[in-house]
Scaffold this motif. Structure first.
Motif, PDB file in Angstrom:
ATOM      1  N   GLY A 142       3.367   5.812  -3.505  1.00  0.00           N
ATOM      2  CA  GLY A 142       4.570   6.582  -3.787  1.00  0.00           C
ATOM      3  C   GLY A 142       5.572   6.688  -2.666  1.00  0.00           C
ATOM      4  N   ARG A 143       5.524   5.804  -1.696  1.00  0.00           N
ATOM      5  CA  ARG A 143       6.464   5.841  -0.578  1.00  0.00           C
ATOM      6  C   ARG A 143       7.869   5.546  -1.067  1.00  0.00           C
ATOM      7  NH1 ARG A 143       6.961   4.540   5.188  1.00  0.00           N
ATOM      8  NH2 ARG A 143       9.149   4.952   5.571  1.00  0.00           N
ATOM      9  N   VAL A 144       8.801   6.428  -0.723  1.00  0.00           N
ATOM     10  CA  VAL A 144      10.214   6.221  -1.002  1.00  0.00           C
ATOM     11  C   VAL A 144      10.944   6.370   0.331  1.00  0.00           C
ATOM     12  CG1 VAL A 144      12.225   7.045  -2.275  1.00  0.00           C
ATOM     13  CG2 VAL A 144       9.966   7.166  -3.321  1.00  0.00           C
ATOM     14  N   ARG A 145      11.759   5.401   0.690  1.00  0.00           N
ATOM     15  CA  ARG A 145      12.472   5.429   1.967  1.00  0.00           C
ATOM     16  C   ARG A 145      13.858   6.029   1.758  1.00  0.00           C
ATOM     17  NH1 ARG A 145       9.607   1.976   5.471  1.00  0.00           N
ATOM     18  NH2 ARG A 145       8.063   0.754   4.341  1.00  0.00           N
ATOM     19  N   LEU A 146      13.957   7.344   1.974  1.00  0.00           N
ATOM     20  CA  LEU A 146      15.225   8.034   1.762  1.00  0.00           C
ATOM     21  C   LEU A 146      15.948   8.350   3.061  1.00  0.00           C
ATOM     22  CD1 LEU A 146      14.164  10.579  -1.010  1.00  0.00           C
ATOM     23  CD2 LEU A 146      15.418   8.431  -1.285  1.00  0.00           C
ATOM     24  N   LYS A 147      15.212   8.818   4.057  1.00  0.00           N
ATOM     25  CA  LYS A 147      15.830   9.313   5.273  1.00  0.00           C
ATOM     26  C   LYS A 147      14.991   8.903   6.474  1.00  0.00           C
ATOM     27  CE  LYS A 147      17.635  13.339   4.837  1.00  0.00           C
ATOM     28  NZ  LYS A 147      17.917  14.771   4.745  1.00  0.00           N
ATOM     29  N   ILE A 180       0.844  -1.201   0.000  1.00  0.00           N
ATOM     30  CA  ILE A 180       0.000   0.000   0.000  1.00  0.00           C
ATOM     31  C   ILE A 180       0.876   1.247   0.000  1.00  0.00           C
ATOM     32  CG2 ILE A 180      -1.674   1.351   1.344  1.00  0.00           C
ATOM     33  CD1 ILE A 180      -2.758  -1.432   2.363  1.00  0.00           C
ATOM     34  N   GLU A 181       1.908   1.262   0.850  1.00  0.00           N
ATOM     35  CA  GLU A 181       2.827   2.406   0.890  1.00  0.00           C
ATOM     36  C   GLU A 181       3.450   2.648  -0.488  1.00  0.00           C
ATOM     37  OE1 GLU A 181       4.641   2.298   5.437  1.00  0.00           O
ATOM     38  OE2 GLU A 181       5.675   1.215   3.859  1.00  0.00           O
ATOM     39  N   GLN A 182       3.961   1.597  -1.114  1.00  0.00           N
ATOM     40  CA  GLN A 182       4.612   1.734  -2.416  1.00  0.00           C
ATOM     41  C   GLN A 182       3.635   2.194  -3.488  1.00  0.00           C
ATOM     42  OE1 GLN A 182       6.605  -2.055  -2.931  1.00  0.00           O
ATOM     43  NE2 GLN A 182       8.506  -1.210  -2.118  1.00  0.00           N
ATOM     44  N   LEU A 209       3.306   8.322   2.660  1.00  0.00           N
ATOM     45  CA  LEU A 209       2.511   7.455   3.520  1.00  0.00           C
ATOM     46  C   LEU A 209       3.425   6.562   4.343  1.00  0.00           C
ATOM     47  CD1 LEU A 209      -0.332   6.422   4.320  1.00  0.00           C
ATOM     48  CD2 LEU A 209      -0.081   4.697   2.523  1.00  0.00           C
ATOM     49  N   ASP A 210       3.083   6.425   5.610  1.00  0.00           N
ATOM     50  CA  ASP A 210       3.779   5.505   6.503  1.00  0.00           C
ATOM     51  C   ASP A 210       2.715   4.674   7.197  1.00  0.00           C
ATOM     52  OD1 ASP A 210       5.878   4.318   7.924  1.00  0.00           O
ATOM     53  OD2 ASP A 210       5.773   5.801   9.525  1.00  0.00           O
ATOM     54  N   LEU A 211       2.797   3.367   7.077  1.00  0.00           N
ATOM     55  CA  LEU A 211       1.897   2.443   7.760  1.00  0.00           C
ATOM     56  C   LEU A 211       2.726   1.563   8.679  1.00  0.00           C
ATOM     57  CD1 LEU A 211      -0.339   1.306   4.739  1.00  0.00           C
ATOM     58  CD2 LEU A 211      -0.867   3.042   6.471  1.00  0.00           C
ATOM     59  N   ASP A 212       2.449   1.631   9.966  1.00  0.00           N
ATOM     60  CA  ASP A 212       3.188   0.839  10.947  1.00  0.00           C
ATOM     61  C   ASP A 212       2.247  -0.123  11.657  1.00  0.00           C
ATOM     62  OD1 ASP A 212       5.705   2.010  10.560  1.00  0.00           O
ATOM     63  OD2 ASP A 212       5.244   3.643  11.940  1.00  0.00           O
ATOM     64  N   LEU A 213       2.605  -1.398  11.659  1.00  0.00           N
ATOM     65  CA  LEU A 213       1.851  -2.392  12.408  1.00  0.00           C
ATOM     66  C   LEU A 213       2.180  -2.213  13.883  1.00  0.00           C
ATOM     67  CD1 LEU A 213      -0.033  -4.803  12.572  1.00  0.00           C
ATOM     68  CD2 LEU A 213       1.920  -6.283  11.996  1.00  0.00           C
ATOM     69  N   LEU A 214       1.204  -1.762  14.658  1.00  0.00           N
ATOM     70  CA  LEU A 214       1.411  -1.494  16.083  1.00  0.00           C
ATOM     71  C   LEU A 214       1.236  -2.748  16.920  1.00  0.00           C
ATOM     72  CD1 LEU A 214      -0.698   1.782  16.371  1.00  0.00           C
ATOM     73  CD2 LEU A 214       1.794   1.585  16.117  1.00  0.00           C
ATOM     74  N   LEU A 215       0.114  -3.427  16.712  1.00  0.00           N
ATOM     75  CA  LEU A 215      -0.233  -4.601  17.511  1.00  0.00           C
ATOM     76  C   LEU A 215      -0.831  -5.671  16.612  1.00  0.00           C
ATOM     77  CD1 LEU A 215      -1.997  -2.771  20.477  1.00  0.00           C
ATOM     78  CD2 LEU A 215       0.273  -3.827  20.532  1.00  0.00           C
ATOM     79  N   TYR A 216      -0.472  -6.895  16.885  1.00  0.00           N
ATOM     80  CA  TYR A 216      -1.024  -8.055  16.203  1.00  0.00           C
ATOM     81  C   TYR A 216      -1.532  -8.979  17.297  1.00  0.00           C
ATOM     82  CZ  TYR A 216      -1.510 -11.871  12.861  1.00  0.00           C
ATOM     83  OH  TYR A 216      -2.015 -12.875  12.059  1.00  0.00           O
ATOM     84  N   GLY A 217      -2.809  -8.827  17.643  1.00  0.00           N
ATOM     85  CA  GLY A 217      -3.358  -9.534  18.798  1.00  0.00           C
ATOM     86  C   GLY A 217      -2.540  -9.173  20.022  1.00  0.00           C
ATOM     87  N   ASN A 218      -2.231 -10.151  20.845  1.00  0.00           N
ATOM     88  CA  ASN A 218      -1.369  -9.940  22.013  1.00  0.00           C
ATOM     89  C   ASN A 218       0.026 -10.497  21.792  1.00  0.00           C
ATOM     90  OD1 ASN A 218      -3.016  -8.534  23.822  1.00  0.00           O
ATOM     91  ND2 ASN A 218      -4.145 -10.402  24.306  1.00  0.00           N
ATOM     92  N   GLN A 219       0.366 -10.716  20.535  1.00  0.00           N
ATOM     93  CA  GLN A 219       1.637 -11.357  20.228  1.00  0.00           C
ATOM     94  C   GLN A 219       2.829 -10.416  20.386  1.00  0.00           C
ATOM     95  OE1 GLN A 219       1.979 -13.755  16.713  1.00  0.00           O
ATOM     96  NE2 GLN A 219      -0.208 -14.237  16.709  1.00  0.00           N
ATOM     97  N   HIS A 220       3.941 -11.001  20.788  1.00  0.00           N
ATOM     98  CA  HIS A 220       5.252 -10.349  20.756  1.00  0.00           C
ATOM     99  C   HIS A 220       5.999 -10.984  19.589  1.00  0.00           C
ATOM    100  CE1 HIS A 220       5.147  -8.279  24.668  1.00  0.00           C
ATOM    101  NE2 HIS A 220       4.337  -9.261  25.002  1.00  0.00           N
ATOM    102  N   ILE A 221       6.400 -10.155  18.627  1.00  0.00           N
ATOM    103  CA  ILE A 221       7.093 -10.653  17.446  1.00  0.00           C
ATOM    104  C   ILE A 221       8.405  -9.893  17.313  1.00  0.00           C
ATOM    105  CG2 ILE A 221       6.997 -10.937  14.931  1.00  0.00           C
ATOM    106  CD1 ILE A 221       3.873 -10.762  15.261  1.00  0.00           C
ATOM    107  N   SER A 222       9.492 -10.616  17.200  1.00  0.00           N
ATOM    108  CA  SER A 222      10.797  -9.986  17.011  1.00  0.00           C
ATOM    109  C   SER A 222      11.515 -10.705  15.879  1.00  0.00           C
ATOM    110  CB  SER A 222      11.612 -10.059  18.303  1.00  0.00           C
ATOM    111  OG  SER A 222      12.843  -9.419  18.125  1.00  0.00           O
TER     112      SER A 222
END
Length: 163
Positions: A83-88, A78-80, A95-108
């Protein structure tokens, strides 16, 4: 099985409100029927030292059947597409989309850290999240409301209330 997720949205280039509107439509396509909600849109000051316009931010919540990495891939697509370009780091973006929470899971994983690493300190995440999930308890057993100060609420300007 569907899981509850929360996604932060932010934009400060190329008609930011329109960018969020288009992203909301795209995110709805990832949601299980009738589970999609989105917060009000807020104006916030940019993070870091890069001179740039203010941001428009929101948080969306929905149930999805996508696995975490599949959801991350969909968010990046969706970001791409917008027109999302990651320069700096902390630079301006369409556009910036960040996944904050996925259920109660801890994912690393190398590509994904959930809960989102900076969400507890960011008013532009916590305040909109509280709009749509005021009684939410984070996976660390901290209540969302306990993290939000009056100062955080004062830092943001509500632009559009979609409720």
């Amino acid at each position: 099985m569907a899981v509850q997720v929360y996604v932060a949205l932010g934009a400060n280039l190329a008609e930011p409100i329109q960018q969020l509107n288009v992203a909301v439509t795209a995110l709805k396509a990832l949601a299980v029927n009738d589970t999609f909600v989105v917060s009000a849109y807020y104006r916030s000051k940019p993070m870091g030292d890069v001179v740039q316009p203010d941001y428009v931010n929101a948080v969306a919540g929905f149930h999805t059947t996508l696995l975490p990495i599949e959801l991350l891939d969909a968010l990046q697509d969706i970001e791409q597409h917008q027109g999302r370009v990651r320069l700096k780091r902390w630079g301006p973006r369409t556009l910036d989309l960040d996944l904050l929470l996925y259920g109660n899971q801890h994912i690393s994983k190398p590509r994904l850290c959930v809960p989102h690493y900076g969400m507890k300190q960011r008013s532009f995440v916590l305040v909109p999240l509280a709009d749509i999930a005021p009684s939410l308890t984070l996976p660390c057993n901290t209540s969302l409301e306990s993290l939000i100060s009056v100062k955080m609420r004062d830092e943001l300007q509500k632009l559009i209330d979609l409720s």
